[in-house]
Design a protein around this motif. Structure first.
Motif, PDB file in Angstrom:
ATOM      1  N   PRO A 144     -12.226  10.345  -2.503  1.00 22.93           N
ATOM      2  CA  PRO A 144     -11.739   9.889  -3.817  1.00 22.93           C
ATOM      3  C   PRO A 144     -10.272   9.459  -3.790  1.00 22.93           C
ATOM      4  CG  PRO A 144     -12.008  12.272  -3.805  1.00 22.93           C
ATOM      5  CD  PRO A 144     -12.627  11.770  -2.548  1.00 22.93           C
ATOM      6  N   LEU A 145      -9.496  10.029  -2.870  1.00 18.80           N
ATOM      7  CA  LEU A 145      -8.087   9.649  -2.769  1.00 18.80           C
ATOM      8  C   LEU A 145      -7.943   8.242  -2.175  1.00 18.80           C
ATOM      9  CD1 LEU A 145      -6.609  13.034  -1.482  1.00 18.80           C
ATOM     10  CD2 LEU A 145      -6.874  12.224  -3.840  1.00 18.80           C
ATOM     11  N   LEU A 146      -8.800   7.919  -1.226  1.00 20.25           N
ATOM     12  CA  LEU A 146      -8.802   6.560  -0.681  1.00 20.25           C
ATOM     13  C   LEU A 146      -9.184   5.554  -1.760  1.00 20.25           C
ATOM     14  CD1 LEU A 146     -10.480   6.905   2.852  1.00 20.25           C
ATOM     15  CD2 LEU A 146      -8.106   6.295   2.364  1.00 20.25           C
ATOM     16  N   VAL A 147     -10.170   5.893  -2.578  1.00 23.31           N
ATOM     17  CA  VAL A 147     -10.591   5.010  -3.670  1.00 23.31           C
ATOM     18  C   VAL A 147      -9.434   4.796  -4.641  1.00 23.31           C
ATOM     19  CG1 VAL A 147     -12.130   4.775  -5.650  1.00 23.31           C
ATOM     20  CG2 VAL A 147     -13.027   5.615  -3.468  1.00 23.31           C
ATOM     21  N   GLU A 148      -8.719   5.857  -4.959  1.00 23.09           N
ATOM     22  CA  GLU A 148      -7.578   5.752  -5.869  1.00 23.09           C
ATOM     23  C   GLU A 148      -6.484   4.862  -5.291  1.00 23.09           C
ATOM     24  OE1 GLU A 148      -4.277   8.702  -7.993  1.00 23.09           O
ATOM     25  OE2 GLU A 148      -6.158   9.534  -7.218  1.00 23.09           O
ATOM     26  N   ASP A 149      -6.166   5.055  -4.021  1.00 24.60           N
ATOM     27  CA  ASP A 149      -5.133   4.233  -3.389  1.00 24.60           C
ATOM     28  C   ASP A 149      -5.587   2.786  -3.220  1.00 24.60           C
ATOM     29  OD1 ASP A 149      -3.070   6.065  -3.161  1.00 24.60           O
ATOM     30  OD2 ASP A 149      -3.761   6.823  -1.223  1.00 24.60           O
ATOM     31  N   MET A 150      -6.880   2.588  -2.999  1.00 26.08           N
ATOM     32  CA  MET A 150      -7.401   1.224  -2.873  1.00 26.08           C
ATOM     33  C   MET A 150      -7.286   0.484  -4.199  1.00 26.08           C
ATOM     34  SD  MET A 150      -8.672  -1.209  -1.043  1.00 26.08           S
ATOM     35  CE  MET A 150      -9.427  -0.577   0.464  1.00 26.08           C
ATOM     36  N   LEU A 205     -12.869   3.145   4.023  1.00 28.86           N
ATOM     37  CA  LEU A 205     -13.321   2.508   2.792  1.00 28.86           C
ATOM     38  C   LEU A 205     -13.234   1.000   2.977  1.00 28.86           C
ATOM     39  CD1 LEU A 205     -14.097   2.484  -0.238  1.00 28.86           C
ATOM     40  CD2 LEU A 205     -11.654   2.753  -0.761  1.00 28.86           C
ATOM     41  N   GLU A 206     -14.348   0.310   2.743  1.00 27.58           N
ATOM     42  CA  GLU A 206     -14.393  -1.141   2.904  1.00 27.58           C
ATOM     43  C   GLU A 206     -14.809  -1.771   1.582  1.00 27.58           C
ATOM     44  OE1 GLU A 206     -15.476  -2.804   6.510  1.00 27.58           O
ATOM     45  OE2 GLU A 206     -16.027  -0.924   7.470  1.00 27.58           O
ATOM     46  N   VAL A 207     -14.049  -2.786   1.151  1.00 32.88           N
ATOM     47  CA  VAL A 207     -14.245  -3.372  -0.175  1.00 32.88           C
ATOM     48  C   VAL A 207     -14.287  -4.893  -0.093  1.00 32.88           C
ATOM     49  CG1 VAL A 207     -13.323  -3.577  -2.521  1.00 32.88           C
ATOM     50  CG2 VAL A 207     -13.046  -1.431  -1.259  1.00 32.88           C
ATOM     51  N   LEU A 208     -15.240  -5.472  -0.819  1.00 28.70           N
ATOM     52  CA  LEU A 208     -15.271  -6.919  -1.041  1.00 28.70           C
ATOM     53  C   LEU A 208     -14.984  -7.162  -2.514  1.00 28.70           C
ATOM     54  CD1 LEU A 208     -16.072  -9.911  -0.326  1.00 28.70           C
ATOM     55  CD2 LEU A 208     -18.384  -9.288  -1.041  1.00 28.70           C
ATOM     56  N   ALA A 219       0.852  -1.199   0.000  1.00 29.18           N
ATOM     57  CA  ALA A 219       0.000   0.000   0.000  1.00 29.18           C
ATOM     58  C   ALA A 219       0.883   1.243   0.000  1.00 29.18           C
ATOM     59  CB  ALA A 219      -0.915  -0.012   1.228  1.00 29.18           C
ATOM     60  N   GLU A 220       1.073   1.844  -1.155  1.00 25.72           N
ATOM     61  CA  GLU A 220       1.988   2.982  -1.251  1.00 25.72           C
ATOM     62  C   GLU A 220       1.349   4.287  -0.767  1.00 25.72           C
ATOM     63  OE1 GLU A 220       3.604   3.232  -5.160  1.00 25.72           O
ATOM     64  OE2 GLU A 220       4.513   1.242  -5.087  1.00 25.72           O
ATOM     65  N   LEU A 221       0.014   4.398  -0.842  1.00 25.59           N
ATOM     66  CA  LEU A 221      -0.717   5.563  -0.327  1.00 25.59           C
ATOM     67  C   LEU A 221      -0.275   6.876  -0.988  1.00 25.59           C
ATOM     68  CD1 LEU A 221      -0.633   4.621   3.484  1.00 25.59           C
ATOM     69  CD2 LEU A 221      -2.359   4.007   1.779  1.00 25.59           C
ATOM     70  N   LYS A 222      -0.013   6.824  -2.273  1.00 28.63           N
ATOM     71  CA  LYS A 222       0.447   8.012  -2.975  1.00 28.63           C
ATOM     72  C   LYS A 222      -0.625   9.109  -3.025  1.00 28.63           C
ATOM     73  CE  LYS A 222       3.789   5.692  -6.004  1.00 28.63           C
ATOM     74  NZ  LYS A 222       4.144   5.395  -7.424  1.00 28.63           N
ATOM     75  N   ALA A 223      -1.874   8.710  -3.206  1.00 26.41           N
ATOM     76  CA  ALA A 223      -2.937   9.708  -3.361  1.00 26.41           C
ATOM     77  C   ALA A 223      -3.211  10.456  -2.054  1.00 26.41           C
ATOM     78  CB  ALA A 223      -4.212   9.044  -3.874  1.00 26.41           C
ATOM     79  N   VAL A 224      -3.411   9.728  -0.946  1.00 31.40           N
ATOM     80  CA  VAL A 224      -3.742  10.396   0.317  1.00 31.40           C
ATOM     81  C   VAL A 224      -2.568  11.197   0.859  1.00 31.40           C
ATOM     82  CG1 VAL A 224      -5.518   8.726   0.955  1.00 31.40           C
ATOM     83  CG2 VAL A 224      -3.155   8.345   1.684  1.00 31.40           C
ATOM     84  N   SER A 225      -1.363  10.859   0.417  1.00 31.41           N
ATOM     85  CA  SER A 225      -0.190  11.620   0.868  1.00 31.41           C
ATOM     86  C   SER A 225      -0.262  13.072   0.429  1.00 31.41           C
ATOM     87  CB  SER A 225       1.090  10.978   0.326  1.00 31.41           C
ATOM     88  OG  SER A 225       1.269   9.682   0.855  1.00 31.41           O
ATOM     89  N   ALA A 226      -0.987  13.343  -0.660  1.00 31.80           N
ATOM     90  CA  ALA A 226      -1.106  14.709  -1.148  1.00 31.80           C
ATOM     91  C   ALA A 226      -1.839  15.599  -0.154  1.00 31.80           C
ATOM     92  CB  ALA A 226      -1.834  14.718  -2.490  1.00 31.80           C
ATOM     93  N   VAL A 227      -2.703  14.994   0.686  1.00 30.50           N
ATOM     94  CA  VAL A 227      -3.468  15.768   1.671  1.00 30.50           C
ATOM     95  C   VAL A 227      -2.918  15.546   3.074  1.00 30.50           C
ATOM     96  CG1 VAL A 227      -5.721  16.075   2.757  1.00 30.50           C
ATOM     97  CG2 VAL A 227      -5.554  15.782   0.273  1.00 30.50           C
ATOM     98  N   LEU A 228      -2.633  14.305   3.416  1.00 26.59           N
ATOM     99  CA  LEU A 228      -2.225  13.987   4.790  1.00 26.59           C
ATOM    100  C   LEU A 228      -0.732  14.150   5.026  1.00 26.59           C
ATOM    101  CD1 LEU A 228      -4.405  10.818   5.514  1.00 26.59           C
ATOM    102  CD2 LEU A 228      -4.925  13.232   5.947  1.00 26.59           C
ATOM    103  N   GLY A 229       0.048  14.205   3.967  1.00 31.48           N
ATOM    104  CA  GLY A 229       1.489  14.349   4.129  1.00 31.48           C
ATOM    105  C   GLY A 229       2.231  13.049   3.907  1.00 31.48           C
ATOM    106  N   LYS A 230       3.537  13.142   3.916  1.00 27.71           N
ATOM    107  CA  LYS A 230       4.393  12.006   3.663  1.00 27.71           C
ATOM    108  C   LYS A 230       4.348  11.010   4.820  1.00 27.71           C
ATOM    109  CE  LYS A 230       9.221  10.903   2.516  1.00 27.71           C
ATOM    110  NZ  LYS A 230      10.579  11.469   2.332  1.00 27.71           N
TER     111      LYS A 230
END
Length: 247
Positions: A232-238, A199-202, A86-97
């Motif tokens: 939307p950033l969580l969806v992208e990272d997921m 975000l929860e996914v099956l 899980a690289e979390l590239k998208a959420v890093s733009a808002v939450l930070g590195k």
């Protein structure tokens, strides 16, 4: 017109003629010439019973094969290190590195593989308040990722019930929203105070979660990071994580 029966001597009329009483060798029936004795016929119910036994055995064998056959994992694999997957590239733009590599854990079993990752995120320019002894107070934003791969049973029938149960447990403090075009079923559970979003996914045999939590103001107790744009950033990272786990 019925003819008179042929007489073979007056004294033999009507008597059964036995092989031993016949004259001449041409009339003698040998054992080689005699037809083979026929087997006694089996009752119809016995044949039906045999067919039922065979059919039952075939059905039981097919059921055994079906029950013991491993389910299709859809290309998903176990994760050796979910924080790396899980690289979390998208959420890093808002939450930070990401702060460090994060903390990862996992358990493997013949029926299920379970793994997780927890990482603190440091926003640009973030400085945690410190007490008089120089100890940092408060907390940074964080992301928690979970991944469970079911290798024996189908998690589908329980997935929506589990999500709904968590939502109902917290009641009015959460908001449940369905997300389209992500796995088989996907939901966003958002805290009413906007401090956290999950975000929860099956997707087939895989159940995945990705949750982002804000940092807190030490004095007011209010969340500091705006989580409104995180969904939307969580969806992208997921999506990126699901792709990584199926490669």
């Amino acid at each position: 017109m019925i003819s008179e029966p042929e007489l073979v001597g007056e004294e033999r009329y009507g008597a059964a003629e036995l092989p031993g009483q016949r004259s001449g060798t041409e009339d003698v029936v040998t054992t080689e010439d005699a037809p083979a004795a026929s087997r006694p016929s089996r009752p119809a119910w016995l044949w039906a019973l045999g067919g039922a036994v065979v059919a039952s055995a075939l059905w039981a064998g097919g059921l055994y094969v079906y029950e013991t056959r491993a389910p299709d994992l859809g290309g998903y694999r176990a994760s050796a290190d979910l924080c790396k997957d899980a690289e979390l590239k998208a959420v890093s733009a808002v939450l930070g590195k990401r702060e460090g590599e994060g903390y990862t854990w996992g358990n493997k079993h013949e029926s299920v593989d379970d793994s997780g990752c927890s990482a603190d995120m440091r926003p640009v320019g973030y400085e945690a308040p410190k007490d008089e002894d120089g100890v940092e107070m408060g907390s940074m934003p964080s992301v928690t990722v979970g991944y469970t791969l079911h290798k024996k049973t189908d998690p589908g029938p329980e997935f929506e019930g589990t999500v709904a149960a968590r939502h109902n447990y917290f009641g009015a403090t959460t908001k449940l929203t369905r997300i389209d075009d992500l796995g088989e079923h996907a939901y966003i559970v958002r805290d009413s105070d906007s401090s956290g979003i999950t975000l929860e996914v099956l997707d087939g045999q895989a159940v995945l979660t990705m949750a982002a939590h804000s940092d807190w103001d030490v004095d007011s107790g209010e969340p500091l990071t705006d989580m409104a744009e995180i969904e939307p950033l969580l969806v992208e990272d997921m999506k990126a994580l699901m792709l990584e786990l199926t490669n």
